[in-house]
Design an enzyme around this catalytic site. Structure first.
Site, PDB file in Angstrom:
ATOM      1  N   HIS A   1      -1.019   1.011  -7.182  1.00  0.00           N
ATOM      2  CA  HIS A   1      -0.982  -0.220  -6.411  1.00  0.00           C
ATOM      3  C   HIS A   1      -2.298  -0.990  -6.808  1.00  0.00           C
ATOM      4  O   HIS A   1      -2.955  -0.484  -7.790  1.00  0.00           O
ATOM      5  CB  HIS A   1      -1.191   0.262  -4.897  1.00  0.00           C
ATOM      6  CG  HIS A   1      -2.558   1.256  -4.746  1.00  0.00           C
ATOM      7  ND1 HIS A   1      -3.725   0.948  -4.797  1.00  0.00           N
ATOM      8  CD2 HIS A   1      -2.770   2.483  -4.571  1.00  0.00           C
ATOM      9  CE1 HIS A   1      -4.743   1.757  -4.861  1.00  0.00           C
ATOM     10  NE2 HIS A   1      -4.118   2.952  -4.502  1.00  0.00           N
TER      11      HIS A   1
HETATM   12  P1  TYD Z   1      -4.120   5.875  -1.238  1.00  0.00           P
HETATM   13  O1  TYD Z   1      -5.202   4.705  -1.230  1.00  0.00           O
HETATM   14  O2  TYD Z   1      -2.684   5.203  -1.538  1.00  0.00           O
HETATM   15  O3  TYD Z   1      -4.240   6.992  -2.404  1.00  0.00           O
HETATM   16  P2  TYD Z   1      -4.336   7.068  -3.805  1.00  0.00           P
HETATM   17  O4  TYD Z   1      -4.771   5.587  -4.245  1.00  0.00           O
HETATM   18  O5  TYD Z   1      -5.733   7.891  -3.963  1.00  0.00           O
HETATM   19  O6  TYD Z   1      -3.116   7.489  -4.469  1.00  0.00           O
HETATM   20  O7  TYD Z   1      -4.173   6.394   0.120  1.00  0.00           O
HETATM   21  C1  TYD Z   1      -3.516   7.461   0.509  1.00  0.00           C
HETATM   22  C2  TYD Z   1      -3.424   7.413   2.007  1.00  0.00           C
HETATM   23  O8  TYD Z   1      -4.509   7.894   2.615  1.00  0.00           O
HETATM   24  C3  TYD Z   1      -2.923   6.377   2.608  1.00  0.00           C
HETATM   25  O9  TYD Z   1      -1.610   6.667   3.382  1.00  0.00           O
HETATM   26  C4  TYD Z   1      -3.704   5.790   3.554  1.00  0.00           C
HETATM   27  C5  TYD Z   1      -4.828   6.995   3.502  1.00  0.00           C
HETATM   28  N1  TYD Z   1      -6.203   6.413   3.580  1.00  0.00           N
HETATM   29  C6  TYD Z   1      -7.068   5.948   4.520  1.00  0.00           C
HETATM   30  O10 TYD Z   1      -6.576   6.373   5.811  1.00  0.00           O
HETATM   31  N2  TYD Z   1      -8.123   5.608   4.502  1.00  0.00           N
HETATM   32  C7  TYD Z   1      -8.703   5.253   3.142  1.00  0.00           C
HETATM   33  O11 TYD Z   1      -9.870   4.890   2.974  1.00  0.00           O
HETATM   34  C8  TYD Z   1      -8.068   5.678   1.995  1.00  0.00           C
HETATM   35  C9  TYD Z   1      -8.519   5.464   0.346  1.00  0.00           C
HETATM   36  C10 TYD Z   1      -6.712   6.226   2.159  1.00  0.00           C
END
Ligand code: TYD
Length: 143
Positions: A56
């Protein structure tokens, strides 16, 4: 404006290491060594072998990514250029600007990915579709 950031604005910085009696300390002060105030800290751990994280971009979020333990690769993509940054030392951090697509891969067993972020969690700041991202980068109408 944030969609204008390119790979060249993203780089690894040396956070420094204080040798103390037993072990080392690395300190990260917002607005000093890194170009933003820290509003949120989170860390990824227990990442299964072969897993990929990220996938993303963010519209407004600045981040500093640190391999607090172990190692992993961060692939950055600005829609034109892709570059892979290997993080494997706890005193090195990767500054990731807004408007950059990122993927995190090749996590070593037991690694910890520490992230310092400039904003609180806000799902609408995410762009999770790569084709949408490319259009977003190429759309100069609102810049
Ligand atoms: P995401 O940022 O998509 O993970 P990565 O980039 O590490 O693969 O986050 C994964 C899930 O965690 C997403 O559904 C939202 C949740 N999340 C939170 O609730 N708060 C946060 O600060 C973060 C980073 C993620």
């Amino acid at each position: 404006m944030n969609r204008k950031f390119s790979i060249d604005d993203n780089h690894i910085i040396n956070l420094g290491k204080i040798h103390s009696r037993a072990g080392n300390i690395t300190v990260i002060e917002g607005d000093q060594l890194i170009p933003f105030s820290v509003k949120r800290v989170y860390f990824l751990y227990d990442v299964p072998g072969g897993a990929e994280r990220g996938g993303h971009a963010h519209r407004n979020l600045f981040q500093l990514i640190v391999a607090a333990s172990g190692s992993f690769d961060v692939i950055l993509d600005d829609g034109t250029k892709r570059e892979t940054f290997n993080l494997n030392q706890p005193y090195k951090g990767l500054i990731v600007t807004p408007g950059i697509w990122r993927e995190l891969v090749n996590f070593s067993s037991g690694s910890i990915c520490l992230v310092l972020a400039s904003e609180l969690y806000y799902e609408r700041d995410y762009i999770r579709d790569y084709n949408y991202y490319l259009n977003y980068k190429n759309d100069t109408s609102s810049i």
